[in-house]
Scaffold this motif. Structure first.
Motif, PDB file in Angstrom:
ATOM      1  N   GLY A 113       0.776  -1.218   0.000  1.00 37.25           N
ATOM      2  CA  GLY A 113       0.000   0.000   0.000  1.00 37.25           C
ATOM      3  C   GLY A 113       0.812   1.274   0.000  1.00 37.25           C
ATOM      4  N   TYR A 114       2.119   1.172  -0.250  1.00 34.01           N
ATOM      5  CA  TYR A 114       2.927   2.382  -0.347  1.00 34.01           C
ATOM      6  C   TYR A 114       2.784   2.991  -1.735  1.00 34.01           C
ATOM      7  CZ  TYR A 114       5.253   1.462   4.089  1.00 34.01           C
ATOM      8  OH  TYR A 114       5.514   1.264   5.417  1.00 34.01           O
ATOM      9  N   VAL A 115       2.765   4.301  -1.755  1.00 30.01           N
ATOM     10  CA  VAL A 115       2.752   5.060  -3.004  1.00 30.01           C
ATOM     11  C   VAL A 115       4.098   5.752  -3.116  1.00 30.01           C
ATOM     12  CG1 VAL A 115       1.600   6.850  -4.347  1.00 30.01           C
ATOM     13  CG2 VAL A 115       0.273   5.408  -2.788  1.00 30.01           C
ATOM     14  N   HIS A 116       4.808   5.457  -4.210  1.00 28.75           N
ATOM     15  CA  HIS A 116       6.145   6.001  -4.418  1.00 28.75           C
ATOM     16  C   HIS A 116       6.109   7.058  -5.509  1.00 28.75           C
ATOM     17  CE1 HIS A 116       7.745   2.482  -2.184  1.00 28.75           C
ATOM     18  NE2 HIS A 116       6.792   1.827  -2.827  1.00 28.75           N
ATOM     19  N   LEU A 117       6.811   8.162  -5.295  1.00 27.84           N
ATOM     20  CA  LEU A 117       6.965   9.195  -6.308  1.00 27.84           C
ATOM     21  C   LEU A 117       8.426   9.234  -6.724  1.00 27.84           C
ATOM     22  CD1 LEU A 117       5.563  11.499  -7.888  1.00 27.84           C
ATOM     23  CD2 LEU A 117       6.217  13.048  -6.023  1.00 27.84           C
ATOM     24  N   LEU A 118       8.649   8.968  -8.013  1.00 28.36           N
ATOM     25  CA  LEU A 118       9.997   8.917  -8.564  1.00 28.36           C
ATOM     26  C   LEU A 118      10.261  10.132  -9.446  1.00 28.36           C
ATOM     27  CD1 LEU A 118      10.014   5.184  -9.798  1.00 28.36           C
ATOM     28  CD2 LEU A 118      10.567   6.055  -7.512  1.00 28.36           C
ATOM     29  N   SER A 119      11.511  10.540  -9.491  1.00 32.81           N
ATOM     30  CA  SER A 119      11.902  11.643 -10.363  1.00 32.81           C
ATOM     31  C   SER A 119      11.775  11.223 -11.823  1.00 32.81           C
ATOM     32  CB  SER A 119      13.348  12.049 -10.078  1.00 32.81           C
ATOM     33  OG  SER A 119      13.856  12.882 -11.108  1.00 32.81           O
ATOM     34  N   ARG A 120      11.197  12.069 -12.647  1.00 30.07           N
ATOM     35  CA  ARG A 120      11.124  11.776 -14.073  1.00 30.07           C
ATOM     36  C   ARG A 120      12.493  11.911 -14.738  1.00 30.07           C
ATOM     37  NH1 ARG A 120       6.180  14.899 -16.808  1.00 30.07           N
ATOM     38  NH2 ARG A 120       7.266  16.713 -15.955  1.00 30.07           N
ATOM     39  N   GLU A 121      13.408  12.605 -14.090  1.00 30.52           N
ATOM     40  CA  GLU A 121      14.720  12.838 -14.695  1.00 30.52           C
ATOM     41  C   GLU A 121      15.653  11.646 -14.540  1.00 30.52           C
ATOM     42  OE1 GLU A 121      15.262  15.483 -16.559  1.00 30.52           O
ATOM     43  OE2 GLU A 121      13.179  15.990 -16.091  1.00 30.52           O
ATOM     44  N   ASN A 122      15.626  11.001 -13.354  1.00 34.08           N
ATOM     45  CA  ASN A 122      16.585   9.922 -13.124  1.00 34.08           C
ATOM     46  C   ASN A 122      16.023   8.730 -12.356  1.00 34.08           C
ATOM     47  OD1 ASN A 122      16.407  10.920 -10.506  1.00 34.08           O
ATOM     48  ND2 ASN A 122      18.363  12.012 -10.617  1.00 34.08           N
ATOM     49  N   GLY A 123      14.736   8.748 -12.011  1.00 36.69           N
ATOM     50  CA  GLY A 123      14.127   7.621 -11.312  1.00 36.69           C
ATOM     51  C   GLY A 123      14.377   7.584  -9.824  1.00 36.69           C
ATOM     52  N   ALA A 124      15.040   8.584  -9.284  1.00 37.34           N
ATOM     53  CA  ALA A 124      15.322   8.601  -7.847  1.00 37.34           C
ATOM     54  C   ALA A 124      14.029   8.768  -7.052  1.00 37.34           C
ATOM     55  CB  ALA A 124      16.289   9.733  -7.520  1.00 37.34           C
ATOM     56  N   PHE A 125      14.011   8.221  -5.838  1.00 38.53           N
ATOM     57  CA  PHE A 125      12.866   8.410  -4.937  1.00 38.53           C
ATOM     58  C   PHE A 125      12.831   9.859  -4.467  1.00 38.53           C
ATOM     59  CE2 PHE A 125      13.981   3.931  -4.572  1.00 38.53           C
ATOM     60  CZ  PHE A 125      12.750   3.322  -4.743  1.00 38.53           C
ATOM     61  N   ILE A 126      11.653  10.502  -4.598  1.00 39.78           N
ATOM     62  CA  ILE A 126      11.546  11.881  -4.134  1.00 39.78           C
ATOM     63  C   ILE A 126      10.433  12.061  -3.107  1.00 39.78           C
ATOM     64  CG2 ILE A 126      12.616  12.902  -6.174  1.00 39.78           C
ATOM     65  CD1 ILE A 126       9.868  13.502  -7.284  1.00 39.78           C
ATOM     66  N   ALA A 127       9.493  11.093  -3.016  1.00 42.19           N
ATOM     67  CA  ALA A 127       8.460  11.162  -1.974  1.00 42.19           C
ATOM     68  C   ALA A 127       7.845   9.783  -1.812  1.00 42.19           C
ATOM     69  CB  ALA A 127       7.385  12.190  -2.320  1.00 42.19           C
ATOM     70  N   ARG A 128       7.218   9.571  -0.634  1.00 37.05           N
ATOM     71  CA  ARG A 128       6.558   8.291  -0.356  1.00 37.05           C
ATOM     72  C   ARG A 128       5.433   8.528   0.644  1.00 37.05           C
ATOM     73  NH1 ARG A 128      10.607   4.741   2.121  1.00 37.05           N
ATOM     74  NH2 ARG A 128      11.333   4.376  -0.011  1.00 37.05           N
ATOM     75  N   ALA A 129       4.337   7.800   0.474  1.00 33.49           N
ATOM     76  CA  ALA A 129       3.219   7.839   1.424  1.00 33.49           C
ATOM     77  C   ALA A 129       2.596   6.455   1.453  1.00 33.49           C
ATOM     78  CB  ALA A 129       2.193   8.889   1.021  1.00 33.49           C
ATOM     79  N   GLN A 130       1.820   6.155   2.480  1.00 32.11           N
ATOM     80  CA  GLN A 130       1.134   4.873   2.556  1.00 32.11           C
ATOM     81  C   GLN A 130      -0.368   5.097   2.584  1.00 32.11           C
ATOM     82  OE1 GLN A 130       1.967   2.232   5.892  1.00 32.11           O
ATOM     83  NE2 GLN A 130       1.721   0.441   4.572  1.00 32.11           N
ATOM     84  N   ALA A 131      -1.087   4.231   1.852  1.00 30.75           N
ATOM     85  CA  ALA A 131      -2.541   4.303   1.818  1.00 30.75           C
ATOM     86  C   ALA A 131      -3.101   3.611   3.054  1.00 30.75           C
ATOM     87  CB  ALA A 131      -3.068   3.682   0.532  1.00 30.75           C
ATOM     88  N   ASP A 132      -3.533   2.330   2.930  1.00 28.34           N
ATOM     89  CA  ASP A 132      -4.104   1.657   4.101  1.00 28.34           C
ATOM     90  C   ASP A 132      -3.398   0.344   4.429  1.00 28.34           C
ATOM     91  OD1 ASP A 132      -5.021  -0.108   2.138  1.00 28.34           O
ATOM     92  OD2 ASP A 132      -7.015   0.760   2.095  1.00 28.34           O
ATOM     93  N   GLY A 133      -2.248   0.108   3.835  1.00 23.87           N
ATOM     94  CA  GLY A 133      -1.488  -1.092   4.159  1.00 23.87           C
ATOM     95  C   GLY A 133      -1.805  -2.285   3.298  1.00 23.87           C
ATOM     96  N   SER A 134      -2.847  -2.229   2.483  1.00 23.71           N
ATOM     97  CA  SER A 134      -3.147  -3.324   1.562  1.00 23.71           C
ATOM     98  C   SER A 134      -2.656  -2.961   0.166  1.00 23.71           C
ATOM     99  CB  SER A 134      -4.647  -3.642   1.546  1.00 23.71           C
ATOM    100  OG  SER A 134      -5.381  -2.573   0.980  1.00 23.71           O
ATOM    101  N   GLY A 135      -2.520  -3.977  -0.676  1.00 24.97           N
ATOM    102  CA  GLY A 135      -1.839  -3.803  -1.945  1.00 24.97           C
ATOM    103  C   GLY A 135      -2.522  -2.857  -2.907  1.00 24.97           C
ATOM    104  N   ILE A 136      -1.713  -2.203  -3.726  1.00 27.66           N
ATOM    105  CA  ILE A 136      -2.174  -1.368  -4.837  1.00 27.66           C
ATOM    106  C   ILE A 136      -1.700  -2.052  -6.108  1.00 27.66           C
ATOM    107  CG2 ILE A 136      -2.049   0.891  -5.946  1.00 27.66           C
ATOM    108  CD1 ILE A 136      -1.264   2.016  -3.145  1.00 27.66           C
ATOM    109  N   ASP A 137      -2.611  -2.726  -6.806  1.00 32.99           N
ATOM    110  CA  ASP A 137      -2.175  -3.452  -7.993  1.00 32.99           C
ATOM    111  C   ASP A 137      -2.794  -2.929  -9.283  1.00 32.99           C
ATOM    112  OD1 ASP A 137      -4.720  -4.359  -7.558  1.00 32.99           O
ATOM    113  OD2 ASP A 137      -4.207  -6.469  -7.341  1.00 32.99           O
ATOM    114  N   VAL A 138      -3.506  -1.801  -9.217  1.00 30.76           N
ATOM    115  CA  VAL A 138      -3.953  -1.131 -10.434  1.00 30.76           C
ATOM    116  C   VAL A 138      -3.237   0.211 -10.516  1.00 30.76           C
ATOM    117  CG1 VAL A 138      -6.199  -2.260 -10.485  1.00 30.76           C
ATOM    118  CG2 VAL A 138      -5.947  -0.099  -9.266  1.00 30.76           C
ATOM    119  N   ALA A 139      -3.088   0.696 -11.731  1.00 28.19           N
ATOM    120  CA  ALA A 139      -2.361   1.945 -11.931  1.00 28.19           C
ATOM    121  C   ALA A 139      -3.051   3.103 -11.216  1.00 28.19           C
ATOM    122  CB  ALA A 139      -2.255   2.250 -13.419  1.00 28.19           C
ATOM    123  N   PRO A 140      -2.293   3.992 -10.601  1.00 29.38           N
ATOM    124  CA  PRO A 140      -2.878   5.228 -10.079  1.00 29.38           C
ATOM    125  C   PRO A 140      -3.572   5.991 -11.207  1.00 29.38           C
ATOM    126  CG  PRO A 140      -0.621   4.939  -9.309  1.00 29.38           C
ATOM    127  CD  PRO A 140      -0.841   3.920 -10.380  1.00 29.38           C
TER     128      PRO A 140
END
Length: 381
Positions: A332-359
């Motif tokens: 259930g984590y949501v990751h935000l990656l840099s479009r320039e190099n793929g580095a992690f730039i932010a992270r948040a968690q929804a409710d702890g269960s899986g996210i298997d469809v595209a945002p």
């Protein structure tokens, strides 16, 4: 070695006894190799929770929400369908028999499919039922809603064209299905009265919605290998159209882009995709079956970067937004990656269960639906 790599990639799936498909819908219910730990990083952006709500759990299916006029229409396996605005419920209904796929919708009509092979059309503004149509088939992908038609694809890769006014089946398209395919809810792209769908065997096909006629067919990937398992090359996720360039990806196959004016392949490169793709003006983003996120040059297919620190975390397909590239995982984590190099730039968690469809984009927000039925909206910036 190829077989070993494939079996490792499929470790989170189960082979359905008596069926000719591999179940990739619910990898969270079976034992899987240990996930990579969450990488530490110094945030340079934020994923701020905006609002959340709840619909039914996914059960063995995969549910994606629809975004209509800045609001969310979402469904769960228990038959619940709800329209949500800034966390407030506009309407909520329950459909007997349970549901098997997410919502297809526009401003006037919302369409879902139940466990009895019925497609149900609901008024998008009130939730009241407009019609029911029996297709006598299991539907795993959200229906497509066009100006005059509703397009439904079944798990055996039949395509149905329905009249959006009353749900009457106007035409059916059938094609030969390979001996073994992914039980994967591939979506579709609809432009005007043309629908583009991906199929097993690496094929991408366009249909005239007026009569179901096949307009053209292109090869995203070609099956290869000595066994049926090795020859799986199903198109996954939704095709993506940008101006005159149409792109799609295949599991155990390739990512390919075509010029839709003449059907010419612009470029194609080997890559096994787990889910669909996303793109911006310059790059195409894809989640690999190894749970790496890759960026490819949209004009040549050249590799721009590859983020591989989320191995075995059951990643969703990506979504490119202005702030970066958004992807969900099995915890259930949501990751935000840099479009320039793929580095992690932010992270948040929804409710702890899986996210298997595209945002999904929701204006300048992003909405995710979890397997527990959580609808979570974040502000990336």
């Amino acid at each position: 070695m190829r077989s070993l790599r494939l079996m490792a990639a499929l470790a989170a799936t189960s082979l359905l006894v008596g069926c000719s498909s591999l179940d990739m819908l619910n990898p969270f219910s079976t034992p899987a190799p240990k996930m990579a730990p969450l990488p530490a990083f110094n945030p340079t952006a934020t994923l701020t929770p905006a609002w959340s709500a709840k619909v039914g759990e996914a059960d063995i299916y995969r549910f994606e929400p629809a975004v209509v006029d800045g609001e969310v229409i979402a469904a769960g396996a228990n038959g619940e369908v709800a329209r949500l605005a800034s966390g407030q419920t506009r309407w909520r209904v329950r459909i007997d028999g349970g549901l098997t796929a997410g919502v297809g919708a526009d401003a006037a009509l919302a369409v879902v499919a139940d466990g009895r092979g019925e497609v149900i059309g609901l008024d998008a503004t009130s939730g009241s039922e407009r019609w029911r149509s029996q297709v006598n088939a299991e539907v795993l992908a959200a229906p497509g809603v066009a100006k005059d038609f509703v397009v439904v694809r079944s798990s055996d890769n039949r395509v149905f064209g329905l009249d959006r006014k009353d749900g009457k089946v106007l035409w059916t398209y059938k094609r030969t299905t390979p001996a073994l395919t992914l039980r994967n809810p591939s979506g579709m792209l609809i432009e005007n009265n043309v629908a583009v769908l991906g199929f097993p065997g690496g094929k991408l096909a366009a249909f005239d919605l007026n009569n179901g006629g096949l307009i053209w067919e292109l090869s995203v990937a070609l099956p290869a290998g000595a066994t049926e398992l090795e020859r799986i090359a199903d198109v996954v996720g939704d095709p993506v159209l940008h101006r005159q360039t149409l792109c799609a990806a295949a599991f155990q196959g390739r990512v390919s882009c075509f010029d839709i004016t003449n059907g010419k392949t612009l470029w194609s490169r080997p890559l096994s995709a787990r889910g669909g793709i996303s793109r911006d003006v310059r790059q195409i983003y894809v989640t690999e079956d190894a749970d790496a996120v890759s960026a490819l040059d949209a004009f040549s297919g050249a590799s721009m970067w590859r983020q591989d620190q989320l191995a075995r975390r059951g990643l969703s397909a990506p979504l490119a937004v202005e702030a970066g590239v958004v992807v969900g995982d099995a915890e259930g984590y949501v990751h935000l990656l840099s479009r320039e190099n793929g580095a992690f730039i932010a992270r948040a968690q929804a409710d702890g269960s899986g996210i298997d469809v595209a945002p999904r984009p929701l204006g300048d927000l992003v909405v995710v639906q979890t397997r527990a039925g959580g609808i979570h909206v974040f502000q990336p910036r």
